[in-house]
Design a protein around this motif. Sequence first.
Motif, short mmCIF file in Angstrom:
data_model
loop_
_atom_site.label_atom_id
_atom_site.label_comp_id
_atom_site.label_asym_id
_atom_site.label_seq_id
_atom_site.Cartn_x
_atom_site.Cartn_y
_atom_site.Cartn_z
N MET A 1 0.84 -1.18 0.00
CA MET A 1 0.00 0.00 0.00
C MET A 1 0.89 1.25 0.00
N LYS A 2 0.58 2.16 -0.90
CA LYS A 2 1.37 3.38 -1.03
C LYS A 2 0.93 4.42 0.00
N ARG A 3 1.88 5.11 0.59
CA ARG A 3 1.60 6.15 1.58
C ARG A 3 1.85 7.52 0.98
N GLU A 4 1.08 8.49 1.48
CA GLU A 4 1.29 9.87 1.03
C GLU A 4 2.52 10.45 1.71
N ASP A 5 3.27 11.18 0.97
CA ASP A 5 4.43 11.88 1.51
C ASP A 5 3.99 13.32 1.83
N PHE A 6 3.54 13.53 3.06
CA PHE A 6 2.99 14.83 3.44
C PHE A 6 4.04 15.94 3.39
N GLU A 7 5.29 15.60 3.47
CA GLU A 7 6.33 16.63 3.35
C GLU A 7 6.31 17.24 1.95
N LYS A 8 5.84 16.49 0.98
CA LYS A 8 5.77 17.00 -0.40
C LYS A 8 4.45 17.70 -0.69
N ILE A 9 3.37 17.27 -0.04
CA ILE A 9 2.06 17.82 -0.41
C ILE A 9 1.50 18.84 0.57
N SER A 10 2.11 18.97 1.76
CA SER A 10 1.58 19.91 2.75
C SER A 10 2.67 20.89 3.19
N THR A 11 2.25 22.11 3.41
CA THR A 11 3.14 23.14 3.94
C THR A 11 3.41 22.92 5.42
N TYR A 12 2.49 22.26 6.11
CA TYR A 12 2.54 22.15 7.56
C TYR A 12 3.14 20.82 8.01
N GLU A 13 3.77 20.86 9.19
CA GLU A 13 4.36 19.66 9.78
C GLU A 13 3.29 18.63 10.13
N GLY A 14 2.12 19.10 10.46
CA GLY A 14 1.00 18.22 10.81
C GLY A 14 -0.26 19.04 10.97
N PRO A 15 -1.40 18.39 11.15
CA PRO A 15 -2.66 19.12 11.24
C PRO A 15 -2.69 20.11 12.41
N GLU A 16 -1.97 19.81 13.48
CA GLU A 16 -1.94 20.72 14.64
C GLU A 16 -1.21 22.03 14.34
N ARG A 17 -0.58 22.13 13.18
CA ARG A 17 0.11 23.36 12.77
C ARG A 17 -0.65 24.08 11.64
#
Length: 152
Positions: A1-17
């Motif tokens: 299963m492929k995982r999203e690379d949030f470092e590439k698609i999001s500006t934020y470190e996580g939803p809490e930011r």
Amino acid sequence: MKREDFEKISTYEGPERSPGFLLWHISTSWRSSIEQSLKVFNLTHPQFVILACLGWLTREGDQVKQSAVGRMACLDPNTTSQIIRGLEKKKLIIRRKSSDARVKNPLLTEEGRSVLAKALPAVEEKDMCFFEVLSNSDMSSLLSIFQKLIVE
């Protein structure tokens, strides 16, 4: 299963930011609290907002156009009209035609004023409980931030 690379698609470190994500959480929690308090008055949150806006706009006895109520509530004309129709069915508002037959002037009925006089303090009490974790300084800053974010 492929995982999203949030470092590439999001500006934020996580939803809490993410300010948008945090605003979503805060607003859904706050709105749920408000909606609970409005059940006693048989009002939806949008109905309460229209009722309160109409009360504020007509507190000096002025007649206002339905469009002015919608603008104050930040709702489009169609949504405003639907909500006002619902409040009219509940006999909380009446709509009078102005000299221009296309324009309607909503007015609170005696029952509408009575419901607003009870619902507004209940909502304000929920607001106070919701925001009580903030100091006076924090609340002042929050209000200033909210006012800056309002788009007119």
